[in-house]
Structure formats: C-alpha cells, structure tokens
Design an enzyme around this catalytic site. Structure first.
Site, PDB file in Angstrom:
ATOM      1  CE  LYS A  97       2.921 -27.818  54.533  1.00  0.00           C
ATOM      2  NZ  LYS A  97       3.541 -28.827  55.856  1.00  0.00           N
ATOM      3  CD  GLN A 102       1.623 -30.497  58.288  1.00  0.00           C
ATOM      4  OE1 GLN A 102       2.140 -30.732  57.184  1.00  0.00           O
ATOM      5  NE2 GLN A 102       1.671 -29.619  59.293  1.00  0.00           N
ATOM      6  CG  ASP A 162       8.739 -31.181  56.090  1.00  0.00           C
ATOM      7  OD1 ASP A 162       8.613 -30.077  55.628  1.00  0.00           O
ATOM      8  OD2 ASP A 162       7.923 -32.011  56.486  1.00  0.00           O
TER       9      ASP A 162
HETATM   10  N1  GUN Z   1       4.136 -29.101  61.347  1.00  0.00           N
HETATM   11  C1  GUN Z   1       4.570 -27.808  61.340  1.00  0.00           C
HETATM   12  N2  GUN Z   1       5.229 -27.323  60.763  1.00  0.00           N
HETATM   13  C2  GUN Z   1       5.740 -28.217  59.908  1.00  0.00           C
HETATM   14  C3  GUN Z   1       6.300 -28.507  58.652  1.00  0.00           C
HETATM   15  O1  GUN Z   1       7.076 -27.602  58.200  1.00  0.00           O
HETATM   16  N3  GUN Z   1       6.616 -29.560  58.116  1.00  0.00           N
HETATM   17  C4  GUN Z   1       5.805 -30.913  58.623  1.00  0.00           C
HETATM   18  N4  GUN Z   1       6.114 -31.885  58.013  1.00  0.00           N
HETATM   19  N5  GUN Z   1       4.899 -30.671  59.822  1.00  0.00           N
HETATM   20  C5  GUN Z   1       4.915 -29.472  60.047  1.00  0.00           C
END
Ligand code: GUN
Length: 293
Positions: free
Chosen positions: A53, A97, A120
């Site tokens: 990211k 995350q 998100d």
């Molecule tokens: N853990 C697995 N997929 C995601 C996601 O799309 N966003 C976040 N914040 N954590 C994750």
C-alpha cells in the site's frame, strides 16, 4: 480455454490513471493526497500488504505515513493514534490494518475512525451508506473485484453469483454490491458460509463463483459449472521449500484444474490482491478531493 484475469496489469493501469489525476491536482495547486496506515505487530502477511500500500502511494504520487507499533500497544493507546489521525489536517485518509491483537476490539477501533477518512470503508456509517446505495468509500476488495468484472466486460445482469465466505471485509459487502441495480450488478446472489448445507450443489449452479474463505485449494473442478467466472480472493501463505523464502501464496481455488472449465479466472498471486490496493488508491484520491473548497 479460459481467460486469465490479470489483476496485476489492471491494477497497474488504474495506478497510472490515478497518477495522471494527481499530477493535474498538483499542477492546479491542490494539496498532495496523503494516506496513512497503522500497522500493529509483526505478522508477515500484514507487513507485506501494508508495504504494498505504501509503495503504491509513492507510485501514484501520494504522500504516505506508516505508523508501526508492537503487539503490546493498549486499546487506549491505539484509540489515541486514531484520534490524532482524525484531527490531523495533513492526512486525507487512513487505514488500520486488520487483524488486530486479540486484546483490542476491532469494532471499537473501526468505529473511532472518522467516516470522512475511512478509506477502507469499514466504518458503520460507510457500510450503512453502501447498503443504502449512497455515495461512500467502498470496501477495497469488493470494489476491486467489481472493477475487474467491469474492465473485462463480464456480463453480470441476471447471472447467479455464489459467494463463499461472509466476512465484513469481502463476502458480505460484495453480496450487496453485486445484487444492486447497476453494472456490475443485477446478479442473483447466494451468500454461503460455514453452516451452508450442500455447498457443492450451489457452487455448481454459479455463473460467477467468488471464493473468500482462506482455505487453499478448497474449490476443485468438480465443484464448478462449465464456463463459470471464477474469482479467487484467497491469499494464504503455505510452506514451499522450493522457494528461498520458504513459502508461497495459495488461493482458495485449485487453479490448475479449475482453469480448464472456467470462462474467466483470477490467479493467485496477481488477481484480486493488486486490485485491493488500487481501490484503496481510488478511495484516497476521493477522500482528498472531498476536502477541496
Ligand atoms: N486485512 C485484510 N484485508 C484488509 C483490508 O482491506 N484493510 C485492512 N485495514 N485490513 C485488512
């Protein structure tokens, strides 16, 4: 013969499109979009997702900030970080995350994120807007899957879509987005989960089968219909001594055999994964633009 849906190339194309828009924003004197990520602990999977990211931010011309804390952080301390990010005018959007350590309530943290910065799309306000069909930040993985269907011009109207897995991150929002009266959408959706009976009967009826289970190789060729569209969301690290790092990523679909029956199929890696990150970039740009005078 099936068509391999190339999420890696599609995501690269989306990042190039975003970069063009960001260059224009900067040229017009607007602030550079800025994404922050909060990473707790040292889980290898989470570290590599967040690393991806951050790298994508650099590629599209965003600013990025990574806040890393170890597993001993308390819920109160994490809530303080969230509060600071909510009030920091430099940050347009941020993510925490998941998963979080067991002693921290994910729900509490997600609810504390300002909905305007929740790129998100996990805050109940954004989830509620998504269900009501109101413009909002859409969860990145479902958004990325819809974008793949759109860019490969895959017909969805009237199709029977079977989703395996009802997580808040993927299966549940995806089932709503695909049943909506739009394109991609207008599907008849069956959302299946661990208590579903006769799963195989359902998967064999699927025109579009989306698997988000986290069980490597779960879907075998005898479970799918000829010419079905197969979307594999699974990304589990499995031991692989032939690789220097000792592991490889495995999807939920037995790709080698299922590809012979499918019309379209996503590989792992290089399918849905890169699209999740590209969708996060789209949401961050939207967050930054939303603040423009
Ligand atoms: N853990 C697995 N997929 C995601 C996601 O799309 N966003 C976040 N914040 N954590 C994750």
């Amino acid at each position: 013969m099936s068509i391999r849906i190339d999420g890696k190339a599609t995501a690269a194309q989306i990042r190039a499109e975003i970069k063009e828009k960001v260059d224009l924003l900067k040229k017009d004197g607007f602030k550079t979009p800025h994404l922050a990520a909060v990473l707790i602990g040292s889980d290898g999977g989470s570290q590599s997702y967040v690393g991806g990211k951050m790298r994508a931010c650099t590629e599209v011309g965003f600013e990025s900030t990574l806040i890393e804390k170890d597993n001993s952080i308390t819920e109160t301390e994490l809530l303080e970080i969230v509060d600071q990010l909510n009030h920091n005018p430099e940050i347009d959007g941020y993510i925490v995350q998941l998963p979080l350590p067991k002693h921290i309530s994910e729900q509490k943290i997600l609810e504390a994120i300002s909905p305007d910065k929740d790129v998100d799309g996990f805050h109940p306000v954004n989830m509620g807007k998504m269900v009501a069909g109101i413009d909002c930040f859409k969860p990145a993985t479902p958004f990325g899957i819809l974008e793949l269907l759109r860019r490969y011009e895959i017909e969805t109207t009237g199709k029977h879509c079977v989703v395996i897995g009802r997580s808040h991150i993927v299966g549940t929002p995806l089932s709503i987005m695909l049943s909506r009266n739009s394109y991609p959408g207008n599907c008849t959706v069956t959302l299946t989960h661990s208590r579903t009976k006769n799963l195989e009967t359902l998967t064999k009826m699927a025109d579009i089968l989306i698997v988000a289970l986290g069980q490597p190789g779960f879907v075998t060729d005898d479970m799918v219909k000829e010419n079905a569209v197969i979307i594999d969301v699974g990304t589990t690290r499995v031991n692989d001594d032939s690789r220097e790092r000792g592991w490889r990523l495995s999807g939920d679909v037995d790709y080698k055999n299922v590809k012979n029956k499918a019309s379209y199929i996503t590989p792992v890696p290089g399918g849905v994964g890169p699209m999740t990150i590209a969708s996060l970039m789209i949401n961050t740009l939207q967050a930054a633009k939303g603040k423009r005078p």
